[in-house]
Write a protein that holds these residues in place. Structure first.
Motif, mmCIF file in Angstrom:
data_model
loop_
_atom_site.group_PDB
_atom_site.id
_atom_site.type_symbol
_atom_site.label_atom_id
_atom_site.label_comp_id
_atom_site.label_asym_id
_atom_site.label_seq_id
_atom_site.Cartn_x
_atom_site.Cartn_y
_atom_site.Cartn_z
ATOM 1 N N GLU A 1 0.848 -1.189 0.000
ATOM 2 C CA GLU A 1 0.000 0.000 0.000
ATOM 3 C C GLU A 1 0.887 1.244 0.000
ATOM 4 O O GLU A 1 1.346 1.691 1.068
ATOM 5 C CB GLU A 1 -0.921 0.001 1.225
ATOM 6 N N PRO A 2 1.136 1.843 -1.165
ATOM 7 C CA PRO A 2 2.062 2.987 -1.252
ATOM 8 C C PRO A 2 1.690 4.164 -0.366
ATOM 9 O O PRO A 2 2.571 4.766 0.265
ATOM 10 C CB PRO A 2 1.987 3.366 -2.740
ATOM 11 N N GLU A 3 0.429 4.505 -0.297
ATOM 12 C CA GLU A 3 0.032 5.677 0.494
ATOM 13 C C GLU A 3 0.295 5.453 1.976
ATOM 14 O O GLU A 3 0.803 6.341 2.679
ATOM 15 C CB GLU A 3 -1.448 6.005 0.266
ATOM 16 N N ALA A 4 -0.037 4.261 2.462
ATOM 17 C CA ALA A 4 0.220 3.955 3.868
ATOM 18 C C ALA A 4 1.719 3.918 4.142
ATOM 19 O O ALA A 4 2.187 4.388 5.186
ATOM 20 C CB ALA A 4 -0.423 2.616 4.237
ATOM 21 N N LEU B 1 4.008 5.618 2.592
ATOM 22 C CA LEU B 1 4.501 6.995 2.595
ATOM 23 C C LEU B 1 4.308 7.629 3.971
ATOM 24 O O LEU B 1 5.226 8.279 4.501
ATOM 25 C CB LEU B 1 3.769 7.810 1.534
ATOM 26 N N GLU B 2 3.143 7.445 4.558
ATOM 27 C CA GLU B 2 2.884 8.029 5.873
ATOM 28 C C GLU B 2 3.807 7.435 6.930
ATOM 29 O O GLU B 2 4.242 8.136 7.850
ATOM 30 C CB GLU B 2 1.422 7.814 6.269
ATOM 31 N N VAL C 1 1.429 7.461 -10.080
ATOM 32 C CA VAL C 1 1.619 7.199 -8.649
ATOM 33 C C VAL C 1 2.597 8.206 -8.053
ATOM 34 O O VAL C 1 2.387 8.702 -6.936
ATOM 35 C CB VAL C 1 2.125 5.753 -8.428
ATOM 36 N N ARG D 1 0.855 11.402 -7.398
ATOM 37 C CA ARG D 1 -0.002 11.292 -6.220
ATOM 38 C C ARG D 1 0.820 11.345 -4.933
ATOM 39 O O ARG D 1 0.415 11.984 -3.952
ATOM 40 C CB ARG D 1 -0.794 9.980 -6.288
ATOM 41 N N LEU D 2 1.991 10.716 -4.947
ATOM 42 C CA LEU D 2 2.858 10.735 -3.769
ATOM 43 C C LEU D 2 3.358 12.153 -3.476
ATOM 44 O O LEU D 2 3.426 12.572 -2.317
ATOM 45 C CB LEU D 2 4.037 9.789 -3.963
ATOM 46 N N ASN E 1 1.865 14.932 -4.214
ATOM 47 C CA ASN E 1 0.741 15.701 -3.677
ATOM 48 C C ASN E 1 0.448 15.346 -2.224
ATOM 49 O O ASN E 1 0.145 16.220 -1.396
ATOM 50 C CB ASN E 1 -0.504 15.470 -4.531
ATOM 51 N N GLU E 2 0.546 14.053 -1.907
ATOM 52 C CA GLU E 2 0.241 13.609 -0.547
ATOM 53 C C GLU E 2 1.366 13.954 0.426
ATOM 54 O O GLU E 2 1.125 14.166 1.612
ATOM 55 C CB GLU E 2 -0.041 12.104 -0.539
ATOM 56 N N ALA E 3 2.594 14.008 -0.077
ATOM 57 C CA ALA E 3 3.729 14.319 0.794
ATOM 58 C C ALA E 3 3.656 15.743 1.314
ATOM 59 O O ALA E 3 4.069 16.023 2.442
ATOM 60 C CB ALA E 3 5.039 14.095 0.055
#
Length: 271
Positions: free
Chosen positions: A152-155, A157-158, A183, A186-187, A189-191
């Protein structure tokens, strides 16, 4: 002599030479960082997994290489902590190698480290990474492309943000940064600036502009390499130092100054 010519080692017999950037010596030669106000070139000295020889013997760690580079290159040097090739699930003995390598590289002047580890279910091994980060302090640490194998890339990253990694090197969980561009974007933007996102994997002068503009990343990782024939006159064509799929014994991969200049110009224009 210009900086690019100097760091590429094209004509310096008594300085770094091309050995600093040869893949044969285990160096991933180039880290390109793009900042808002300027371009900054950094050397990313990445220690590749040691070659496995008959009897499971591993070649020595290149601390001499790090020392020579530090003497001749006036930019930050990041060293990869990776005990072997293959997956990123490490045994206790391999973890001990990583601990020792961190201490060794710190004592020999590394400016930063690059490492990563996963659990068997494809998540960031937070417990191990926390320990290795503590050993690495006060050096900045990049989490390498082990990230591209997470579930899970988003998890993930956190988790990296929480642990305190300074940078994430990723191809967007795909075979190349270009293929993983959605991806990566998206990373980024989320970072939200909490951790630097560095696209890497197959980046060349042909796709750099598209990757920078499509991701919003401010830095990229690339090798800018070209092939060069060996200067050996006598060649034993009957012997190879590795498997039949290894690089030719009499061919070298070196950083190409002309490619570096081209990449630099493209990045400036893209910004």
């Amino acid at each position: 002599m210009s900086f690019l010519r100097r760091v590429a080692g094209l004509s310096l017999r008594d300085r770094v030479r091309s050995s600093v950037i040869r893949q044969e010596l285990g160096v991933d030669p180039l880290l390109l960082r793009v900042e808002r106000s300027q371009m900054r070139w950094l050397w990313h000295l990445v220690r590749m997994p040691p070659r496995r020889l008959p009897g499971e013997v591993f070649r020595a760690r290149p601390t001499g290489l790090l020392q020579v580079v530090k003497q001749n290159v006036k930019v930050p040097i990041y060293v990869m902590i990776r005990p072997r090739g293959g997956d990123f699930l490490y045994s206790e003995q391999e973890v001990e190698v990583m601990r020792k390598d961190i201490q060794l590289m710190k004592s020999h002047g590394a400016d930063g480290l690059v490492l990563g580890a996963l659990t068997e279910d494809g998540r960031v091994d937070a417990e191990l990474c926390m320990e290795l980060l503590a050993l690495s302090r006060p050096l900045p640490v990049t989490f390498h492309r082990a990230f591209d194998m997470v579930q899970e890339p988003e998890a993930a990253l956190e988790t990296l943000v929480y642990l305190g990694f300074h940078r994430l090197l990723t191809s967007g969980c795909d075979c190349s940064a270009l293929e993983g561009l959605p991806v990566i974007k998206r990373l980024v933007n989320e970072a939200k600036g909490r951790i630097a996102i560095m696209p890497g994997g197959g980046i060349t002068e042909r796709n750099l502009q598209r990757i920078l503009e499509g991701s919003g990343a401010r830095e990229v990782h690339c090798s800018a390499r070209s092939s060069r024939d060996s200067a050996m006159k006598f060649r034993n064509s009957c012997v190879t130092m590795g498997s039949s799929f290894s690089a030719p014994e009499y061919g070298l991969k070196v950083a190409d100054a002309s490619k570096v200049r081209t990449l630099n110009a493209i990045a400036r224009n893209a910004m």
